[in-house]
Structures are given as C-alpha cells and as structure tokens.
Scaffold this motif. Sequence first.
Motif, PDB file in Angstrom:
ATOM      1  N   ALA A  27      76.625  -1.802 -20.200  1.00  0.00           N
ATOM      2  CA  ALA A  27      75.145  -2.314 -20.799  1.00  0.00           C
ATOM      3  C   ALA A  27      74.652  -3.356 -19.755  1.00  0.00           C
ATOM      4  CB  ALA A  27      75.777  -3.150 -21.775  1.00  0.00           C
ATOM      5  N   GLU A  28      75.509  -3.703 -18.461  1.00  0.00           N
ATOM      6  CA  GLU A  28      75.044  -4.423 -17.235  1.00  0.00           C
ATOM      7  C   GLU A  28      74.285  -3.442 -16.109  1.00  0.00           C
ATOM      8  OE1 GLU A  28      75.299  -7.797 -17.140  1.00  0.00           O
ATOM      9  OE2 GLU A  28      76.176  -7.666 -19.142  1.00  0.00           O
ATOM     10  N   VAL A  29      74.136  -2.106 -16.543  1.00  0.00           N
ATOM     11  CA  VAL A  29      73.825  -1.434 -15.557  1.00  0.00           C
ATOM     12  C   VAL A  29      72.768  -0.692 -16.239  1.00  0.00           C
ATOM     13  CG1 VAL A  29      74.533   0.629 -13.906  1.00  0.00           C
ATOM     14  CG2 VAL A  29      75.901  -1.039 -14.664  1.00  0.00           C
ATOM     15  N   ALA A  30      71.619  -0.689 -15.745  1.00  0.00           N
ATOM     16  CA  ALA A  30      70.334  -0.075 -16.322  1.00  0.00           C
ATOM     17  C   ALA A  30      70.274   1.498 -15.550  1.00  0.00           C
ATOM     18  CB  ALA A  30      69.235  -0.723 -15.731  1.00  0.00           C
ATOM     19  N   CYS A  31      70.816   1.960 -14.655  1.00  0.00           N
ATOM     20  CA  CYS A  31      70.569   3.210 -14.174  1.00  0.00           C
ATOM     21  C   CYS A  31      71.647   4.144 -14.569  1.00  0.00           C
ATOM     22  CB  CYS A  31      70.556   3.022 -12.566  1.00  0.00           C
ATOM     23  SG  CYS A  31      72.152   2.507 -11.793  1.00  0.00           S
ATOM     24  N   GLU A  32      72.666   3.652 -15.627  1.00  0.00           N
ATOM     25  CA  GLU A  32      73.520   4.498 -15.481  1.00  0.00           C
ATOM     26  C   GLU A  32      73.929   4.437 -17.444  1.00  0.00           C
ATOM     27  OE1 GLU A  32      76.431   4.601 -11.755  1.00  0.00           O
ATOM     28  OE2 GLU A  32      77.190   3.834 -13.818  1.00  0.00           O
ATOM     29  N   THR A  33      73.864   5.675 -18.235  1.00  0.00           N
ATOM     30  CA  THR A  33      74.091   5.353 -19.490  1.00  0.00           C
ATOM     31  C   THR A  33      75.349   5.849 -20.179  1.00  0.00           C
ATOM     32  OG1 THR A  33      71.707   5.393 -19.804  1.00  0.00           O
ATOM     33  CG2 THR A  33      73.175   5.737 -21.945  1.00  0.00           C
ATOM     34  N   ILE A  34      76.341   5.257 -20.653  1.00  0.00           N
ATOM     35  CA  ILE A  34      77.421   6.126 -21.196  1.00  0.00           C
ATOM     36  C   ILE A  34      77.410   5.793 -22.894  1.00  0.00           C
ATOM     37  CG2 ILE A  34      79.932   5.917 -21.509  1.00  0.00           C
ATOM     38  CD1 ILE A  34      79.795   4.850 -18.566  1.00  0.00           C
ATOM     39  N   PRO A  76      79.596   5.357 -10.553  1.00  0.00           N
ATOM     40  CA  PRO A  76      80.090   4.147  -9.568  1.00  0.00           C
ATOM     41  C   PRO A  76      79.460   2.778 -10.070  1.00  0.00           C
ATOM     42  CG  PRO A  76      78.087   5.748  -8.805  1.00  0.00           C
ATOM     43  CD  PRO A  76      78.519   6.200 -10.130  1.00  0.00           C
ATOM     44  N   MET A  77      78.398   2.487 -10.551  1.00  0.00           N
ATOM     45  CA  MET A  77      77.733   1.389 -10.908  1.00  0.00           C
ATOM     46  C   MET A  77      78.449   0.812 -12.111  1.00  0.00           C
ATOM     47  SD  MET A  77      75.797   0.917  -8.314  1.00  0.00           S
ATOM     48  CE  MET A  77      74.876  -0.566  -8.969  1.00  0.00           C
ATOM     49  N   THR A  78      78.750   1.515 -12.995  1.00  0.00           N
ATOM     50  CA  THR A  78      79.490   1.001 -14.364  1.00  0.00           C
ATOM     51  C   THR A  78      81.070   0.703 -13.809  1.00  0.00           C
ATOM     52  OG1 THR A  78      78.213   2.429 -15.662  1.00  0.00           O
ATOM     53  CG2 THR A  78      80.433   1.574 -16.729  1.00  0.00           C
ATOM     54  N   TYR A  85      83.581  -7.610 -14.217  1.00  0.00           N
ATOM     55  CA  TYR A  85      84.033  -8.279 -15.584  1.00  0.00           C
ATOM     56  C   TYR A  85      85.405  -8.449 -15.713  1.00  0.00           C
ATOM     57  CZ  TYR A  85      84.745  -7.756 -20.786  1.00  0.00           C
ATOM     58  OH  TYR A  85      85.197  -8.093 -21.946  1.00  0.00           O
ATOM     59  N   LYS A  86      86.386  -7.533 -15.358  1.00  0.00           N
ATOM     60  CA  LYS A  86      87.711  -7.736 -15.452  1.00  0.00           C
ATOM     61  C   LYS A  86      88.333  -8.631 -14.334  1.00  0.00           C
ATOM     62  CE  LYS A  86      88.742  -5.026 -18.599  1.00  0.00           C
ATOM     63  NZ  LYS A  86      89.493  -5.486 -19.709  1.00  0.00           N
TER      64      LYS A  86
END
Length: 90
Positions: A27-34, A76-78, A85-86
Amino acid sequence: MKVTKRNGNMVIYDDQKNIKSILKANAEVACETISEKEAAAIVGQIFSKLAETSTIITTDEIRVCTEKTLREKGYPMTAKAYMDYKKKKS
C-alpha cells in the motif's frame, strides 16, 4: 510449523499475519500492485520454502524469505517497503 519470536516465545505460524504485512507494505508503493489473492500465493511459497528447512523457524527467517520472494516475483519496491516496515517494528 512453529515460530520463535524475538522475545523467545513460540507461536504457531499464522500466514494471515504475513499476508497483512505484505499488503501494508504494498500500500506504500504506488508503482506496484499486489492483490490479496496474490499475496496469499506468495505467502504459500514462503511457507513451502521455510518448511523445507525446519519445523521451527524464527521471525527473522520469515522476514528474509519474504523479502527475497517479493524480489523474485518482481516486486522490489514492495520488498523494500516490507523491510522498512519490519525495521520499524523491531
């Protein structure tokens, strides 16, 4: 599978915790969606990899395997956001 937490307590592995962590990082990464479904599939792969090594794992082993798997899957960005985060949690 059992997990040894940083404080030494042992708990049963809960894949939902790792799915939530991946989704929060994503959710913190705009360019990748999972999607949640894809996160669950990634966590399934992580569980399989970890289960090959031992029946008792550490939270650090989960963290490292999750980061590596995210990178292998093309996120990679996620993976970086997950590590950040960790680090904040520890």
